[in-house]
Design a protein around this motif. Structure first.
Motif, PDB file in Angstrom:
ATOM      1  N   UNK A  61       0.860  -1.182   0.000  1.00 44.44           N
ATOM      2  CA  UNK A  61       0.000   0.000   0.000  1.00 44.44           C
ATOM      3  C   UNK A  61       0.900   1.237   0.000  1.00 44.44           C
ATOM      4  N   UNK A  62       0.580   2.192  -0.893  1.00 44.77           N
ATOM      5  CA  UNK A  62       1.400   3.381  -1.049  1.00 44.77           C
ATOM      6  C   UNK A  62       0.585   4.632  -0.739  1.00 44.77           C
ATOM      7  N   UNK A  63       1.270   5.677  -0.294  1.00 42.32           N
ATOM      8  CA  UNK A  63       0.614   6.953  -0.025  1.00 42.32           C
ATOM      9  C   UNK A  63       0.301   7.645  -1.341  1.00 42.32           C
ATOM     10  N   UNK A  64      -0.939   8.052  -1.546  1.00 49.08           N
ATOM     11  CA  UNK A  64      -1.263   8.763  -2.794  1.00 49.08           C
ATOM     12  C   UNK A  64      -0.587  10.125  -2.868  1.00 49.08           C
ATOM     13  N   UNK A  65      -0.191  10.681  -1.732  1.00 42.74           N
ATOM     14  CA  UNK A  65       0.431  12.017  -1.727  1.00 42.74           C
ATOM     15  C   UNK A  65       1.930  11.943  -2.018  1.00 42.74           C
ATOM     16  N   UNK A  66       2.601  10.950  -1.412  1.00 45.46           N
ATOM     17  CA  UNK A  66       4.069  10.901  -1.540  1.00 45.46           C
ATOM     18  C   UNK A  66       4.558   9.741  -2.399  1.00 45.46           C
ATOM     19  N   UNK A  67       3.718   8.736  -2.608  1.00 43.73           N
ATOM     20  CA  UNK A  67       4.146   7.568  -3.374  1.00 43.73           C
ATOM     21  C   UNK A  67       4.975   6.592  -2.571  1.00 43.73           C
ATOM     22  N   UNK A  68       5.171   6.855  -1.277  1.00 43.72           N
ATOM     23  CA  UNK A  68       5.989   5.974  -0.441  1.00 43.72           C
ATOM     24  C   UNK A  68       5.146   4.869   0.173  1.00 43.72           C
ATOM     25  N   UNK A  69       5.816   3.765   0.516  1.00 42.63           N
ATOM     26  CA  UNK A  69       5.155   2.609   1.079  1.00 42.63           C
ATOM     27  C   UNK A  69       4.593   2.937   2.460  1.00 42.63           C
ATOM     28  N   UNK A  70       3.354   2.568   2.705  1.00 42.92           N
ATOM     29  CA  UNK A  70       2.746   2.775   4.022  1.00 42.92           C
ATOM     30  C   UNK A  70       2.409   1.453   4.699  1.00 42.92           C
ATOM     31  N   UNK A  71       2.480   0.357   3.962  1.00 40.75           N
ATOM     32  CA  UNK A  71       2.223  -0.959   4.550  1.00 40.75           C
ATOM     33  C   UNK A  71       3.512  -1.490   5.171  1.00 40.75           C
TER      34      UNK A  71
END
Length: 419
Positions: A240-250
């Motif tokens: 799962x990625x952040x729609x704002x930063x594109x970084x992984x959130x999972x």
């Protein structure tokens, strides 16, 4: 007059001995680690013509009248403490000790043990380090010396690999890349070592759920040399990625299984961006980062590439996979009086009552070190030896003149009777 004759003879003898020592030094000017010797003299017995008398109330003290009876050699001292220069050979088992220690060599049973500064060693037909006389270079063992040092054997040819326990995936999943569809897209993941000679490439499949959610599934491990040779890999991870930063959130890591071995995959270097509106720039890679730094564990089986000797005398096997294996520790010996050692020829010394017993240890324990690819040369100073040779020759000539003069005086005495 006879006293002068015998004094002259003693002078001839001692200076002949001095010249013998000088000649031996000059003969060994190119002998590896040869230690030059020097001669010292002392006077010998004296004949008292009259004894010394003490002072009296009316007279002063009178010194004794003594006539010397010549000289003698008091010592022939080896200049062991003087370090010779080094000469480069490039041979891996040519070694030079910097310091006062000695290499220890001997037979297998340690019934004959010798000490040497000559570090010219070679490998015999059984893989052991020996000197030119076939004596084994001794390792340290239990505070004393061991049997021998083997640097070539079947056991040393290979070093076991190390199975990969974790890898890191890098790269960007382009949010507009349509190839991550219902079937997903296979990507090259990372290099994997099975701890033996096997080296594999991990294949993962990434499937798009929506713009910010993907599924990572392990598919197989392929032998790049034999693509038909595969190993089953199991496990999945939800990305799962952040729609704002594109970084992984999972979760930043996921656990997979290769065959029967667990593998941790680091995921926090993955991102998802729309790269300038283009939809074909997804790039996933593993094993190393953008700077080419390896980001994983494990090693393939290693092949012996070198036998190295460190400054402290540690003999190590070095392998192609970066492993090293300490084989032995070279033993060195120091003496309370190294000049008291007995020269046995062939650059070997043995213990004497004057030298004291050896103390075994590592070369750096005495502040020394070992340099490889070089040998210690002779410490003979030719200019010094030639100067001593001249003075010995002149002293010999002078003592010869004493004898001829005494003989001439005896001849004059003989002529008195005829007169």
């Amino acid at each position: 007059m006879l006293r002068s004759l015998w004094s002259g003879v003693s002078g001839l003898n001692i200076h002949q001995t001095e010249l013998d020592v000088i000649g031996n030094n000059v003969a060994n000017v190119n002998t590896n680690a040869y230690k030059s010797s020097s001669t010292t003299f002392s006077d010998v017995l004296y004949q008292n013509m009259s004894r010394a008398t003490a002072a009296t109330p009316n007279t002063a003290a009178v010194n004794a009248k003594q006539v010397g009876l010549g000289g003698r050699v008091s010592a022939i001292k080896a200049n062991i403490g003087k370090q010779g220069n080094y000469q480069t050979t490039g041979e891996p088992f040519d070694m030079m000790i910097n310091g006062d220690s000695f290499f220890v060599v001997g037979d297998l049973a340690n019934t004959e043990t010798y000490y040497t500064r000559d570090g010219s060693f070679k490998v015999d037909n059984e893989g052991y380090l020996v000197n030119s006389k076939g004596l084994y270079l001794k390792p340290l063992a239990g505070g004393g010396i061991g049997d021998r040092i083997q640097v070539k054997s079947e056991a040393l040819l290979k070093s076991a690999g190390e199975a990969t326990a974790s890898v890191t995936l890098y790269g960007n999943i382009d949010a507009r890349d349509d190839s991550f569809g219902a079937e997903g897209k296979d990507v090259v993941g990372s290099m994997y070592y099975n701890g033996e000679s096997g080296q594999y490439t991990l294949i993962f499949n990434i499937k798009k759920q929506d713009d910010n959610h993907y599924t990572l599934e392990a598919k197989k491990a392929i032998d790049p040399k034999e693509p038909g040779e595969t190993v089953d890999v199991t496990g999945t991870a939800e990305l799962e990625f952040s729609p704002a930063t594109g970084k992984l959130t999972s979760a930043a890591t996921a656990n997979f299984t290769i065959g029967t071995t667990g593998l941790t995959v680091n995921l926090d270097k993955l991102t998802t961006y729309a790269n300038g509106g283009k939809s074909d720039l997804s790039l996933i890679k593993g094993t190393s980062n953008d700077d080419g730094v390896f980001e994983g564990t494990g090693k393939p089986e290693g092949i012996l590439t070198n036998i190295a000797v460190s400054k402290d005398g540690t003999v190590s096997a070095v392998y192609s996979n970066g492993n090293s294996n300490d084989i032995a520790q070279i033993a060195t010996a120091v003496f309370a009086n190294s000049s008291g050692l007995i020269s046995e020829g062939d650059n070997l010394y043995s213990v004497s009552a004057a030298s004291g017993e050896p103390t075994y240890g590592t070369v750096d324990a005495e502040g020394g070190s070992i340099t490889t690819g070089v040998l210690e040369s002779s410490n003979v100073d030719l200019a010094d030896e030639f100067t001593k040779m001249i003075t010995a020759q002149r002293a010999f000539q002078a003592n010869s003149r004493v004898i001829t003069t005494s003989d001439s005086m005896l001849q004059e005495l003989k002529q008195l009777k005829k007169a």
